[in-house]
Each structure stands twice: as structure tokens, then as C-alpha cells.
Design a protein around this motif. Structure first.
Motif, PDB file in Angstrom:
ATOM      1  N   VAL A   1      -5.524  21.757  12.647  1.00 30.51           N
ATOM      2  CA  VAL A   1      -4.565  20.690  12.922  1.00 30.51           C
ATOM      3  C   VAL A   1      -5.134  19.396  12.368  1.00 30.51           C
ATOM      4  CG1 VAL A   1      -3.331  19.385  14.704  1.00 30.51           C
ATOM      5  CG2 VAL A   1      -3.789  21.834  15.050  1.00 30.51           C
ATOM      6  N   ALA A   2      -4.340  18.731  11.527  1.00 29.91           N
ATOM      7  CA  ALA A   2      -4.710  17.406  11.021  1.00 29.91           C
ATOM      8  C   ALA A   2      -3.705  16.410  11.570  1.00 29.91           C
ATOM      9  CB  ALA A   2      -4.691  17.392   9.499  1.00 29.91           C
TER      10      ALA A   2
ATOM     11  N   VAL B   1       0.210  19.428  10.329  1.00 30.93           N
ATOM     12  CA  VAL B   1      -0.069  18.068   9.844  1.00 30.93           C
ATOM     13  C   VAL B   1       0.938  17.134  10.515  1.00 30.93           C
ATOM     14  CG1 VAL B   1      -1.186  18.681   7.668  1.00 30.93           C
ATOM     15  CG2 VAL B   1       1.282  18.520   7.738  1.00 30.93           C
ATOM     16  N   THR B   2       0.437  16.198  11.312  1.00 33.24           N
ATOM     17  CA  THR B   2       1.326  15.427  12.165  1.00 33.24           C
ATOM     18  C   THR B   2       0.925  13.954  12.277  1.00 33.24           C
ATOM     19  OG1 THR B   2       2.261  15.312  14.408  1.00 33.24           O
ATOM     20  CG2 THR B   2       0.045  16.229  14.221  1.00 33.24           C
ATOM     21  N   ASN B   3       1.916  13.086  12.165  1.00 34.62           N
ATOM     22  CA  ASN B   3       1.712  11.669  12.445  1.00 34.62           C
ATOM     23  C   ASN B   3       1.762  11.493  13.957  1.00 34.62           C
ATOM     24  OD1 ASN B   3       1.719  11.045   9.721  1.00 34.62           O
ATOM     25  ND2 ASN B   3       3.826  10.305   9.700  1.00 34.62           N
ATOM     26  N   GLN B   4       0.756  10.869  14.529  1.00 33.57           N
ATOM     27  CA  GLN B   4       0.716  10.646  15.975  1.00 33.57           C
ATOM     28  C   GLN B   4       0.371   9.183  16.257  1.00 33.57           C
ATOM     29  OE1 GLN B   4       1.700  12.770  18.390  1.00 33.57           O
ATOM     30  NE2 GLN B   4       2.338  14.108  16.735  1.00 33.57           N
ATOM     31  N   GLY B   5       1.291   8.304  15.848  1.00 31.87           N
ATOM     32  CA  GLY B   5       1.124   6.869  16.012  1.00 31.87           C
ATOM     33  C   GLY B   5       1.022   6.414  17.451  1.00 31.87           C
ATOM     34  N   GLY B   6       1.396   7.277  18.391  1.00 26.86           N
ATOM     35  CA  GLY B   6       1.284   6.945  19.805  1.00 26.86           C
ATOM     36  C   GLY B   6      -0.140   6.610  20.214  1.00 26.86           C
ATOM     37  N   VAL B   7      -1.116   7.168  19.491  1.00 27.58           N
ATOM     38  CA  VAL B   7      -2.519   6.848  19.773  1.00 27.58           C
ATOM     39  C   VAL B   7      -2.794   5.401  19.355  1.00 27.58           C
ATOM     40  CG1 VAL B   7      -4.932   7.390  19.249  1.00 27.58           C
ATOM     41  CG2 VAL B   7      -3.286   9.252  19.565  1.00 27.58           C
ATOM     42  N   GLY B   8      -2.449   5.070  18.122  1.00 27.49           N
ATOM     43  CA  GLY B   8      -2.668   3.725  17.615  1.00 27.49           C
ATOM     44  C   GLY B   8      -1.902   2.659  18.382  1.00 27.49           C
ATOM     45  N   LEU B   9      -0.751   3.061  18.912  1.00 28.06           N
ATOM     46  CA  LEU B   9       0.080   2.127  19.686  1.00 28.06           C
ATOM     47  C   LEU B   9      -0.334   2.038  21.149  1.00 28.06           C
ATOM     48  CD1 LEU B   9       3.559   3.087  18.165  1.00 28.06           C
ATOM     49  CD2 LEU B   9       2.301   0.948  17.788  1.00 28.06           C
ATOM     50  N   GLY B  10      -1.283   2.881  21.564  1.00 30.54           N
ATOM     51  CA  GLY B  10      -1.813   2.807  22.917  1.00 30.54           C
ATOM     52  C   GLY B  10      -1.075   3.615  23.972  1.00 30.54           C
ATOM     53  N   PHE B  11      -0.171   4.518  23.547  1.00 30.49           N
ATOM     54  CA  PHE B  11       0.553   5.345  24.515  1.00 30.49           C
ATOM     55  C   PHE B  11      -0.281   6.510  25.031  1.00 30.49           C
ATOM     56  CE2 PHE B  11       4.155   3.502  22.064  1.00 30.49           C
ATOM     57  CZ  PHE B  11       4.685   2.756  23.102  1.00 30.49           C
TER      58      PHE B  11
ATOM     59  N   PRO C   1       2.095   3.179  13.152  1.00 29.45           N
ATOM     60  CA  PRO C   1       3.039   3.491  12.071  1.00 29.45           C
ATOM     61  C   PRO C   1       2.964   2.591  10.836  1.00 29.45           C
ATOM     62  CG  PRO C   1       4.101   3.770  14.172  1.00 29.45           C
ATOM     63  CD  PRO C   1       2.735   3.201  14.459  1.00 29.45           C
ATOM     64  N   LYS C   2       2.708   1.331  10.982  1.00 30.05           N
ATOM     65  CA  LYS C   2       2.672   0.440   9.818  1.00 30.05           C
ATOM     66  C   LYS C   2       1.247  -0.010   9.473  1.00 30.05           C
ATOM     67  CE  LYS C   2       7.430  -1.044  10.218  1.00 30.05           C
ATOM     68  NZ  LYS C   2       7.982   0.178   9.814  1.00 30.05           N
ATOM     69  N   ALA C   3       0.266   0.840   9.775  1.00 28.55           N
ATOM     70  CA  ALA C   3      -1.145   0.479   9.554  1.00 28.55           C
ATOM     71  C   ALA C   3      -1.543   0.475   8.079  1.00 28.55           C
ATOM     72  CB  ALA C   3      -2.061   1.420  10.336  1.00 28.55           C
ATOM     73  N   GLY C   4      -0.763   1.148   7.245  1.00 22.65           N
ATOM     74  CA  GLY C   4      -1.071   1.184   5.820  1.00 22.65           C
ATOM     75  C   GLY C   4      -2.164   2.158   5.438  1.00 22.65           C
ATOM     76  N   CYS C   5      -2.450   3.124   6.307  1.00 24.28           N
ATOM     77  CA  CYS C   5      -3.501   4.107   6.023  1.00 24.28           C
ATOM     78  C   CYS C   5      -3.028   5.127   4.978  1.00 24.28           C
ATOM     79  CB  CYS C   5      -3.895   4.819   7.312  1.00 24.28           C
ATOM     80  SG  CYS C   5      -2.518   5.702   8.062  1.00 24.28           S
ATOM     81  N   GLU C   6      -3.973   5.839   4.395  1.00 20.50           N
ATOM     82  CA  GLU C   6      -3.654   6.868   3.401  1.00 20.50           C
ATOM     83  C   GLU C   6      -3.218   8.179   4.041  1.00 20.50           C
ATOM     84  OE1 GLU C   6      -6.904   7.559   0.746  1.00 20.50           O
ATOM     85  OE2 GLU C   6      -7.046   5.462   0.149  1.00 20.50           O
ATOM     86  N   CYS C   7      -3.632   8.394   5.305  1.00 21.43           N
ATOM     87  CA  CYS C   7      -3.401   9.709   5.912  1.00 21.43           C
ATOM     88  C   CYS C   7      -1.988   9.879   6.469  1.00 21.43           C
ATOM     89  CB  CYS C   7      -4.440  10.002   6.986  1.00 21.43           C
ATOM     90  SG  CYS C   7      -4.619   8.775   8.276  1.00 21.43           S
ATOM     91  N   ARG C   8      -1.339   8.800   6.838  1.00 22.51           N
ATOM     92  CA  ARG C   8      -0.020   8.903   7.462  1.00 22.51           C
ATOM     93  C   ARG C   8       1.034   9.389   6.470  1.00 22.51           C
ATOM     94  NH1 ARG C   8       1.972   7.465  12.164  1.00 22.51           N
ATOM     95  NH2 ARG C   8       4.211   7.146  12.328  1.00 22.51           N
ATOM     96  N   LYS C   9       1.790  10.410   6.858  1.00 18.55           N
ATOM     97  CA  LYS C   9       2.908  10.845   6.026  1.00 18.55           C
ATOM     98  C   LYS C   9       3.917   9.690   5.961  1.00 18.55           C
ATOM     99  CE  LYS C   9       3.469  14.321   8.759  1.00 18.55           C
ATOM    100  NZ  LYS C   9       4.066  15.460   9.459  1.00 18.55           N
ATOM    101  N   PRO C  10       4.464   9.368   4.820  1.00 17.38           N
ATOM    102  CA  PRO C  10       4.660  10.202   3.632  1.00 17.38           C
ATOM    103  C   PRO C  10       3.458  10.339   2.694  1.00 17.38           C
ATOM    104  CG  PRO C  10       5.680   8.086   3.237  1.00 17.38           C
ATOM    105  CD  PRO C  10       5.147   8.064   4.650  1.00 17.38           C
ATOM    106  N   GLY C  11       2.324   9.772   3.035  1.00 18.30           N
ATOM    107  CA  GLY C  11       1.123  10.019   2.252  1.00 18.30           C
ATOM    108  C   GLY C  11       0.742  11.494   2.346  1.00 18.30           C
TER     109      GLY C  11
END
Length: 176
Positions: A90-91, A53-63, A97-107
Motif C-alpha cells: 500500500v502506497a 495507491v491512495t491519496n489520504q489528505g486527511g492526515v495532512g489536514l489533521g483529521f 491536497p494542495k501541498a504540491g508534492c510529487e506523490c499525490r495523484k494525479p502525479g
């Protein structure tokens, strides 16, 4: 019901922010941390499932594109499998990072969704991470939590690496 170990990716399974690699944005950036394959194999013998289970904000940020992330995860799972270490699913949260979604840890949504999909008893399962957000997500979901690093107030146990954490997790689950 089944049992599982939920693993964060960066800093638990693979290097991140090291001299060799800053972030994993392509398959060639993925370097396993020492002892990871053996630790996952040990956990495979005692648990029904091992998940990432992994946060991968690089996608949302365009990296990187989401398709690249999927290829990285397929590569990771395939390389571990060659060593007999099985990752069952894999989830990831690809949001900023600051999108406010439910899936991002610490959620805890990624953990809870996998538990529902695979009929996992979270009270008999473990979350392993290297940040407070990992530990908070695991606690919210109802797992025991293992922190990889120096100290964490919320974790049930603290170890320097997955190899040592795996031994404790196996010992702890056998007490139940």
C-alpha cells in the motif's frame, strides 16, 4: 518483469461518501464494496502483484494521524487476506491536497516507486480508480486505466464496480 494492478482505495475497495460513512478515519469506518474480495482474488490469479495507491489528505489536514492511517491499511489488508484476497503493498500520499508534492495523484510517483521496487512492467499493468486523478496518474505512469463510474475521457475501459472491471482486465491481459 512482473505485472501489477494498482487500485485506488476509497470508492474502489471501500465505501466513501455514503450514508454509512463519509470518510475512513478509523478502522471501524472501513466497509468493503460488494464483490471486492472476489475481484481481488481473481486478479491475484493473473497478476504478480496487487497494490493500493491512495491519496489520504486527511492526515495532512489533521483529521487523523499517520499511525491511524497505517492501522486502517493493516486492517484492510488483513481482512482481505482472510477472504484469500492479497494486497502486496500500500502506497499513500498523506500530504494536504494542495501541498504540491510529487506523490499525490494525479502525479504518478506512487505508482512508479512501487513499479521500481517490485520490478513491474507498467505497460503490462493496470490502474483502477474512481476519479480523473487516478486515471491521469495511471496514464502518466504508462499503465492501462480502468475507471469505475459513469464516464471518463482518458480511461481505456469504464465499469460500475471492481468486480466487472476485474473480468475485463483479466480478459484484456490475456490478449497480450
Amino acid at each position: 518483469m512482473k505485472t501489477a494492478v494498482f487500485l485506488d482505495r476509497d470508492g474502489v475497495i471501500n465505501e466513501v461518501l455514503t450514508n454509512r460513512v463519509k470518510f475512513v478515519n478509523k478502522k471501524s469506518d472501513l466497509y468493503f464494496l460488494p464483490g471486492v474480495q472476489e475481484a481481488i482474488k481473481k486478479l491475484n490469479a493473473f497478476f504478480d502483484y496487487i497494490f493500493v495507491v491512495t491519496n489520504q489528505g486527511g492526515v495532512g489536514l489533521g483529521f487523523m494521524k499517520e499511525a491511524q492511517l497505517v492501522k486502517i491499511h493493516e486492517h484492510m489488508v488483513d481482512e482481505l487476506k482472510k477472504e484469500g484476497a492479497i494486497i502486496d503493498d500500500v502506497a499513500y500520499c498523506a500530504h494536504k491536497p494542495k501541498a504540491g508534492c510529487e506523490c499525490r495523484k494525479p502525479g504518478s510517483k506512487m505508482i512508479e516507486d512501487l513499479a521500481k521496487k517490485y520490478d513491474v512492467d507498467l505497460s503490462k499493468s493496470y490502474m483502477v480508480g474512481d476519479t480523473d486523478t487516478d486515471i491521469i496518474a495511471g496514464k502518466k505512469a504508462g499503465t492501462k486505466c480502468v475507471y469505475l463510474g459513469e464516464s471518463d475521457q482518458l480511461a481505456d475501459a469504464i465499469f460500475p464496480d471492481l468486480a466487472q472491471a476485474a473480468d475485463w482486465i483479466i480478459e484484456d491481459c490475456q490478449k497480450e
